[in-house]
Design a protein around this motif. Structure first.
Motif, PDB file in Angstrom:
ATOM      1  N   ALA A   1     -49.900  81.134  33.659  1.00  0.00           N
ATOM      2  CA  ALA A   1     -50.186  81.948  32.422  1.00  0.00           C
ATOM      3  C   ALA A   1     -51.239  82.973  32.553  1.00  0.00           C
ATOM      4  O   ALA A   1     -52.151  83.078  33.261  1.00  0.00           O
ATOM      5  CB  ALA A   1     -51.268  80.590  31.509  1.00  0.00           C
ATOM      6  N   VAL A   2     -50.705  84.094  31.791  1.00  0.00           N
ATOM      7  CA  VAL A   2     -51.236  85.387  32.242  1.00  0.00           C
ATOM      8  C   VAL A   2     -51.899  86.070  30.910  1.00  0.00           C
ATOM      9  O   VAL A   2     -51.002  86.278  29.903  1.00  0.00           O
ATOM     10  CB  VAL A   2     -50.398  86.446  32.833  1.00  0.00           C
ATOM     11  CG1 VAL A   2     -51.047  87.670  33.155  1.00  0.00           C
ATOM     12  CG2 VAL A   2     -50.069  85.750  34.246  1.00  0.00           C
ATOM     13  N   ASP A   3     -53.125  86.273  30.768  1.00  0.00           N
ATOM     14  CA  ASP A   3     -53.505  86.722  29.456  1.00  0.00           C
ATOM     15  C   ASP A   3     -53.491  88.378  29.680  1.00  0.00           C
ATOM     16  O   ASP A   3     -54.343  88.966  30.388  1.00  0.00           O
ATOM     17  CB  ASP A   3     -55.029  86.396  29.357  1.00  0.00           C
ATOM     18  CG  ASP A   3     -55.675  86.801  27.991  1.00  0.00           C
ATOM     19  OD1 ASP A   3     -55.049  87.751  27.359  1.00  0.00           O
ATOM     20  OD2 ASP A   3     -56.683  86.220  27.733  1.00  0.00           O
TER      21      ASP A   3
ATOM     22  N   ALA B   1     -56.546  90.238  29.085  1.00  0.00           N
ATOM     23  CA  ALA B   1     -57.691  90.259  30.300  1.00  0.00           C
ATOM     24  C   ALA B   1     -57.346  91.005  31.525  1.00  0.00           C
ATOM     25  O   ALA B   1     -58.173  91.032  32.552  1.00  0.00           O
ATOM     26  CB  ALA B   1     -58.007  88.600  30.481  1.00  0.00           C
ATOM     27  N   GLY B   2     -56.341  91.580  31.542  1.00  0.00           N
ATOM     28  CA  GLY B   2     -55.795  92.659  32.701  1.00  0.00           C
ATOM     29  C   GLY B   2     -54.691  91.634  33.334  1.00  0.00           C
ATOM     30  O   GLY B   2     -54.201  90.702  33.072  1.00  0.00           O
ATOM     31  N   ALA B   3     -54.131  92.342  34.336  1.00  0.00           N
ATOM     32  CA  ALA B   3     -52.826  91.863  35.263  1.00  0.00           C
ATOM     33  C   ALA B   3     -53.406  90.699  36.040  1.00  0.00           C
ATOM     34  O   ALA B   3     -54.599  90.459  36.559  1.00  0.00           O
ATOM     35  CB  ALA B   3     -52.383  93.034  36.063  1.00  0.00           C
ATOM     36  N   ASN B   4     -52.319  89.996  36.396  1.00  0.00           N
ATOM     37  CA  ASN B   4     -52.577  88.857  37.314  1.00  0.00           C
ATOM     38  C   ASN B   4     -51.758  89.281  38.595  1.00  0.00           C
ATOM     39  O   ASN B   4     -50.555  89.607  38.643  1.00  0.00           O
ATOM     40  CB  ASN B   4     -51.872  87.577  36.710  1.00  0.00           C
ATOM     41  CG  ASN B   4     -52.488  86.406  37.578  1.00  0.00           C
ATOM     42  OD1 ASN B   4     -53.551  85.741  37.353  1.00  0.00           O
ATOM     43  ND2 ASN B   4     -51.439  85.901  38.245  1.00  0.00           N
ATOM     44  N   GLY B   5     -52.351  88.733  39.809  1.00  0.00           N
ATOM     45  CA  GLY B   5     -51.729  89.259  40.955  1.00  0.00           C
ATOM     46  C   GLY B   5     -50.724  88.145  41.494  1.00  0.00           C
ATOM     47  O   GLY B   5     -51.044  86.806  41.212  1.00  0.00           O
TER      48      GLY B   5
ATOM     49  N   PHE C   1     -50.400  92.060  24.471  1.00  0.00           N
ATOM     50  CA  PHE C   1     -51.508  91.513  25.111  1.00  0.00           C
ATOM     51  C   PHE C   1     -51.877  90.058  24.925  1.00  0.00           C
ATOM     52  O   PHE C   1     -53.173  89.886  24.051  1.00  0.00           O
ATOM     53  CB  PHE C   1     -52.728  92.362  25.186  1.00  0.00           C
ATOM     54  CG  PHE C   1     -52.169  93.896  25.804  1.00  0.00           C
ATOM     55  CD1 PHE C   1     -51.744  93.920  27.201  1.00  0.00           C
ATOM     56  CD2 PHE C   1     -52.175  95.084  25.220  1.00  0.00           C
ATOM     57  CE1 PHE C   1     -51.343  95.120  27.774  1.00  0.00           C
ATOM     58  CE2 PHE C   1     -51.952  96.102  25.792  1.00  0.00           C
ATOM     59  CZ  PHE C   1     -51.520  96.247  27.065  1.00  0.00           C
ATOM     60  N   GLU C   2     -51.267  88.932  24.944  1.00  0.00           N
ATOM     61  CA  GLU C   2     -51.674  87.767  24.787  1.00  0.00           C
ATOM     62  C   GLU C   2     -51.469  86.736  26.035  1.00  0.00           C
ATOM     63  O   GLU C   2     -50.899  87.356  27.039  1.00  0.00           O
ATOM     64  CB  GLU C   2     -50.804  87.166  23.460  1.00  0.00           C
ATOM     65  CG  GLU C   2     -51.226  88.130  22.234  1.00  0.00           C
ATOM     66  CD  GLU C   2     -50.424  87.322  20.980  1.00  0.00           C
ATOM     67  OE1 GLU C   2     -49.735  86.507  21.152  1.00  0.00           O
ATOM     68  OE2 GLU C   2     -50.282  88.496  20.167  1.00  0.00           O
ATOM     69  N   ILE C   3     -51.554  85.473  25.832  1.00  0.00           N
ATOM     70  CA  ILE C   3     -51.266  84.733  27.308  1.00  0.00           C
ATOM     71  C   ILE C   3     -49.785  84.273  27.149  1.00  0.00           C
ATOM     72  O   ILE C   3     -49.312  83.658  25.873  1.00  0.00           O
ATOM     73  CB  ILE C   3     -52.149  83.607  26.908  1.00  0.00           C
ATOM     74  CG1 ILE C   3     -53.650  83.809  26.975  1.00  0.00           C
ATOM     75  CG2 ILE C   3     -52.001  82.376  28.092  1.00  0.00           C
ATOM     76  CD1 ILE C   3     -54.833  82.722  26.727  1.00  0.00           C
TER      77      ILE C   3
ATOM     78  N   SER D   1     -40.219  86.279  32.506  1.00  0.00           N
ATOM     79  CA  SER D   1     -40.935  85.967  31.498  1.00  0.00           C
ATOM     80  C   SER D   1     -40.213  86.037  30.069  1.00  0.00           C
ATOM     81  O   SER D   1     -39.296  86.607  29.995  1.00  0.00           O
ATOM     82  CB  SER D   1     -42.228  86.885  31.184  1.00  0.00           C
ATOM     83  OG  SER D   1     -43.146  86.583  30.254  1.00  0.00           O
ATOM     84  N   ASP D   2     -40.684  85.318  29.152  1.00  0.00           N
ATOM     85  CA  ASP D   2     -40.028  85.506  27.700  1.00  0.00           C
ATOM     86  C   ASP D   2     -40.348  86.704  27.008  1.00  0.00           C
ATOM     87  O   ASP D   2     -39.875  86.926  25.874  1.00  0.00           O
ATOM     88  CB  ASP D   2     -40.488  84.212  26.900  1.00  0.00           C
ATOM     89  CG  ASP D   2     -39.871  82.852  27.545  1.00  0.00           C
ATOM     90  OD1 ASP D   2     -38.996  83.081  28.124  1.00  0.00           O
ATOM     91  OD2 ASP D   2     -40.399  81.812  27.188  1.00  0.00           O
ATOM     92  N   VAL D   3     -41.362  87.463  27.315  1.00  0.00           N
ATOM     93  CA  VAL D   3     -41.770  88.742  26.862  1.00  0.00           C
ATOM     94  C   VAL D   3     -41.571  89.947  27.957  1.00  0.00           C
ATOM     95  O   VAL D   3     -41.631  89.843  29.141  1.00  0.00           O
ATOM     96  CB  VAL D   3     -43.221  88.544  26.240  1.00  0.00           C
ATOM     97  CG1 VAL D   3     -43.389  87.539  25.158  1.00  0.00           C
ATOM     98  CG2 VAL D   3     -44.324  88.312  27.361  1.00  0.00           C
TER      99      VAL D   3
END
Length: 188
Positions: A36-38, A41-45, A17-19, A63-65
């Protein structure tokens, strides 16, 4: 994605749970770009849509993660470009000559009331619709745009129901497909 998909959305959250940057890309190459998704802070649509002439076959999330996907929605609203009714009221065909999506309805005889949907191969300047190799159901349909005539047949793979359609005047067919028949002369 299922055949005929015209819109799709989903939510993505990275883990840990990071950016982190997440990218969504469709089979056509349309992409969200790196977003960039944090994760804290929750999921991004992410969402994609197209017109009725195009469909979305796949969406790749990268993604790299590690990441989690959830809460998604899909629309496969098929817009038919043409409708055909058998002159003896044996069958009806609604077809999109741009995507190959079709719906064949048996109106009388064995299998009356059954509706079959699928996607076929469009050829001959959008005047011919046939089954793809290996398809469960079989369709062979020809539309003569100049003479305003159409004919073909359908065989339901599971039940073996055979249905024929002969339409000697395609301009007098009643509305019935959703959306209604087009007014564009090249599709009539």
């Amino acid at each position: 994605l299922p055949a005929g998909t015209t819109a799709f959305y989903l939510y993505v959250a990275p883990d840990p749970f990071e950016i982190y940057s997440i990218t969504a890309t469709t089979n056509s190459g349309t992409t969200s770009g790196a977003v960039a998704v944090d994760g804290d802070a929750g999921a991004n649509g992410f969402g994609f849509y197209t017109n009725a002439a195009d469909t979305i076959a796949t969406i790749t999330i990268s993604s790299d993660v590690d990441f989690a996907i959830g809460e998604f929605g899909i629309s496969n609203a098929v817009a038919f470009t043409n409708s055909f009714y058998d002159d003896q009221m044996r069958s009806q065909l609604c077809v999109n000559f741009l995507t190959g999506a079709y719906q064949w309805v048996i109106l009388s005889g064995p299998g009356a009331g059954m509706a079959y949907t699928g996607t076929g191969k469009v050829s001959n300047a959008n005047q011919k619709l046939t089954s793809f190799a290996g398809a469960t159901d079989f369709i062979n349909f020809t539309f003569d745009k100049l003479k305003k005539k159409a004919q073909g047949y359908f065989i339901a793979g599971g039940s073996g129901f055979y249905s024929v359609l002969v339409d000697k005047n395609t301009t007098d067919d009643p509305a019935g497909c959703a959306p209604p028949r087009p007014t564009s002369p090249d599709l009539q």
